[in-house]
Design a protein around this motif. Structure first.
Motif, PDB file in Angstrom:
ATOM      1  N   UNK B   8       0.048  -1.257  -0.014  1.00  0.00           N
ATOM      2  CA  UNK B   8      -0.425  -0.028  -0.111  1.00  0.00           C
ATOM      3  C   UNK B   8       0.762   1.191   0.094  1.00  0.00           C
ATOM      4  N   UNK B   9       1.862   0.660  -0.232  1.00  0.00           N
ATOM      5  CA  UNK B   9       3.048   2.861  -0.697  1.00  0.00           C
ATOM      6  C   UNK B   9       2.253   3.566  -1.395  1.00  0.00           C
ATOM      7  N   UNK B  10       1.652   2.929  -2.712  1.00  0.00           N
ATOM      8  CA  UNK B  10       0.555   4.057  -3.186  1.00  0.00           C
ATOM      9  C   UNK B  10      -0.124   5.457  -3.080  1.00  0.00           C
ATOM     10  N   UNK B  12       0.070   6.079  -0.285  1.00  0.00           N
ATOM     11  CA  UNK B  12       1.329   7.240   1.097  1.00  0.00           C
ATOM     12  C   UNK B  12       0.753   8.519   1.120  1.00  0.00           C
ATOM     13  N   UNK B  13       0.348   9.306   2.574  1.00  0.00           N
ATOM     14  CA  UNK B  13       0.893  10.914   2.798  1.00  0.00           C
ATOM     15  C   UNK B  13       0.523  11.263   1.061  1.00  0.00           C
ATOM     16  N   UNK B  15      -0.709  10.890  -2.427  1.00  0.00           N
ATOM     17  CA  UNK B  15       0.650  10.490  -3.600  1.00  0.00           C
ATOM     18  C   UNK B  15       0.256  10.239  -4.652  1.00  0.00           C
ATOM     19  N   UNK B  16       0.513  10.089  -5.932  1.00  0.00           N
ATOM     20  CA  UNK B  16       0.462  10.936  -7.113  1.00  0.00           C
ATOM     21  C   UNK B  16      -1.145   9.950  -7.809  1.00  0.00           C
TER      22      UNK B  16
END
Lengths: 332, 349
Positions: B8-10, B12-13, B15-16
């Motif tokens: 699930x890093x996409x 994060x805060x 994102x793009x």
């Protein structure tokens, strides 16, 4: 140890001068790194911890020769790199890379991510041709968990964690052996920190990397490093296996530092007495005589004020720079 | 510890988000911001209009059959169906001297009247605009190129290079701008100047371009030096050093592209300032030389006629004021678009 260390630092010092001849007080010398010796073995993670301003980042930048070294030797793969010129350092740079603390400042805002990652390849492997370099960039983007369409984007379009991934991809482009990670997660949100830490651990396993992990967050260091070195005011005060140092610190400073780490579950982990250090860190412009820590040490005696304790091995893997190291593991 | 990386890093805060229309680079973003700035766009349109009208000066002159560079003391002007002398014997006061014909307000026929040489003021105003704009652009270009070379060398190489360059700039800086420009002009205006293989004739427009350009070099070089100095210590430059990137490549790939926005912000500001300096020098007869015209010389032509034919001086003044206003408004827009944090405000001292 049967394996030869990858990097050996011997008595490395770094002084900065502040002020000029014309400013009040004249030229002053800051001893940011003072007589530091350490070893890094292949495949391990050495954690470098200490308060802000203790010289850990400066040490990291000296080891990668981003800074000129004022004194001492740095042996990287048995080659002294402390005295090499910029041109002589170039081949070495491919094997030793750095990841920076601030993912917002470490990427050129006017270049695309693809160009940023390709830069080291274009400089060192220009003969490979654009197609191969582009393929390698895609490989690296994938390796750090970014998507291929990120290549055409600019840094400002990414979050801190993603930027840090870009920084890691750039550092890995030349397939280095040693990565100096200068507080790679301290600028990130806690949830993102865990992702980056996991990524780094995963990459270490896959690519057989060696890390020097600089941090002030002790819980992160405890999680990632095999060994730690604790710095105070430019010097290393204690080194040893991470678990040993955390469980039984021998230097009073290490003990105070570790006691300050918040405990998640007090009932399980037990409440240890918090040792609060009084006073501020002395100025590295005018460091205290004798043991650097004596001004804030609970156990300081007269000899501490005059004689500087050397970092001496207390066992095969431990070393501590203290005249009166804390003896028993469970004393607090 | 070493479990999967792709968790699930996409998300994060903030994102793009995937976008259909390619990457939005910093340049594209700045351009979009500039085009959305209505005041700046109006100012730009005004500038383009002024420039186009001035460029068309020869067309106007040939259409209205007037030669704005030749004295026309005994010429005649058709006013309200009657032929009138371009210069009439003065009827006021002691009756000495001549009064040129006033504005006819007819395009192609002494629209703004004649000056005291009987020349069409409006045609001259257009030719003057060509010179004023040319000098302002040329001087700005000269200043920016020199300042970039000087400032970037000082900031990038540091040490003795920086010390020498900075002291020279300090010395230049110590002179009041106008005083320095006037001194240089007075010395250089009546003789041709030789810089290496280049010779500048005394009547050439290159002379005011050079003079106005050089006096502002310190004002631009200093901020450039400071910016290069801080960029040289930035982490992305350190990263490039760590990657073994050669210094020249760092300078041209990492440092100068980040200085470029500042340079662009300087363009309209410097043009406005240069235009005012040029007008001042020309007004003092040490800028553009007669029979050539600039807006400064037109004001000077009009000074003696201020009571009888105020439009001569006014037309030059209004042209300068409008152009400088438009440049400043456009310059503010450019600054807001490219470098919103910048505190660039330099003025003639």
């Amino acid at each position: 140890m049967t394996v030869a260390p990858l990097l050996i630092a011997k008595n490395v010092s770094k002084c900065f001068t502040v002020g000029s001849r014309f400013s009040a007080g004249g030229v002053k010398v800051v001893h940011a790194v003072d007589d530091v010796s350490l070893e890094v073995r292949p495949g391990e993670t050495l954690g470098l911890v200490g308060e802000s301003g203790c010289g850990k980042s400066t040490l990291g930048r000296c080891l990668t020769r981003l800074y000129e070294v004022s004194g001492g030797e740095i042996l990287f793969e048995s080659e002294d790199i402390a005295r090499k010129t910029t041109a002589q350092l170039r081949p070495m740079r491919q094997r030793m890379q750095m990841v920076f603390q601030d993912p917002y400042a470490s990427l050129n805002p006017r270049r695309r991510v693809g160009d940023i990652i390709a830069e080291p390849l274009r400089v060192h492997h220009a003969d490979r041709g654009t197609a191969k370099i582009a393929a390698r960039v895609r490989e690296l983007i994938d390796l750090v968990g970014l998507a291929p369409d990120h290549i055409e984007r600019y840094p400002h379009e990414f979050s801190g964690g993603q930027r840090q991934r870009i920084g890691i991809a750039r550092a890995l482009a030349l397939e280095p052996k040693l990565l100096v990670l200068d507080e790679p997660v301290s600028a990130l949100d806690v949830s993102v920190q865990a992702q980056i830490v996991n990524l780094l651990a995963d990459l270490q396993e896959r690519l057989a990397l060696t890390y020097i992990f600089i941090a002030h967050d002790l819980s992160v260091v405890r999680q990632v490093s095999n060994r730690v070195a604790v710095m105070y005011l430019g010097s290393i005060v204690e080194t040893g296996d991470t678990e040993q140092v955390f469980r039984a610190p021998q230097h009073p400073y290490t003990q105070a530092l570790i006691s300050a780490v918040p405990v998640a579950d007090v009932r399980r982990d037990g409440r240890t007495a918090r040792i609060v250090l009084t006073g501020d860190v002395p100025s590295p412009i005018n460091p205290p005589s004798g043991c650097r820590f004596h001004t804030r040490c609970r156990f300081a005696q007269d000899s501490c004020k005059t004689e500087r304790p050397l970092l001496t091995a207390s066992s095969t893997v431990r070393a501590v720079a203290c005249h009166f190291p804390l003896a028993t593991p469970n004393s607090a | 510890m070493a479990e999967t990386v792709m968790t699930g890093e996409m998300q994060e805060g903030g994102g793009v988000k995937p976008r259909a229309s390619g990457a939005q680079g910093p340049w594209a973003l700045a351009f979009r911001k500039l085009t959305a700035d209505r005041a700046a766009m109006v100012a730009l349109a005004a500038l383009i209009l002024i420039a186009l009208i001035c460029i068309a000066a020869p067309l106007y002159a040939s259409w209205s059959h007037t030669d704005p560079f030749r004295s026309n003391l005994d010429g005649q002007v058709m006013v309200d169906g009657k032929l009138v002398a371009a210069l009439e014997q003065s009827t006021e006061g002691l009756g000495l001297g001549y009064t040129p014909v006033g504005p006819t307000w007819q395009l192609g026929n002494y629209f703004l009247g004649a000056d005291n040489q009987g020349r069409d003021v409006f045609a001259r105003l257009l030719y003057a605009g060509r010179n004023s704009l040319l000098i302002a652009s040329g001087a700005t270009l000269f200043t920016l190129i020199m300042a970039t070379i000087v400032g970037a060398s000082a900031g990038f190489f540091g040490g003795i290079t920086d010390a020498v360059i900075s002291r020279v700039l300090d010395i230049l800086w110590a002179f009041p701008i106008y005083l320095l420009a006037i001194c240089l002009s007075v010395v250089l205006i009546n003789q041709s100047m030789k810089i290496g293989p280049i010779t500048i004739d005394s009547g050439s427009l290159l002379l005011p371009i050079f003079i106005i350009g050089i006096v502002y070099v310190p004002y631009v070089a200093r901020p450039i030096r400071g910016q290069v100095l801080s960029l040289r210590r930035s982490e992305f430059v350190l990263a490039a050093i760590g990657l073994g990137v050669p210094s020249s490549r760092i300078l041209f790939r990492d440092i100068l592209p980040n200085v470029l926005p500042t340079l662009i912000v300087f363009i309209p500001i410097m043009m406005a300032i240069d235009m005012l300096v040029e007008a001042a020098l020309s007004f003092l007869s040490i800028g553009v030389q007669q029979p050539d015209a600039s807006w400064g010389t037109i004001i000077q032509d009009g000074v003696g006629l201020l009571y009888t034919r105020p439009w001569v001086a006014l037309s030059g003044g209004i042209a300068i004021a409008l152009t400088v206003l438009a440049l400043n408004v456009f310059g503010d827009g450019v600054r807001d678009a490219l470098d919103p944090k910048a505190k660039l405000r330099i003025g003639a001292k």
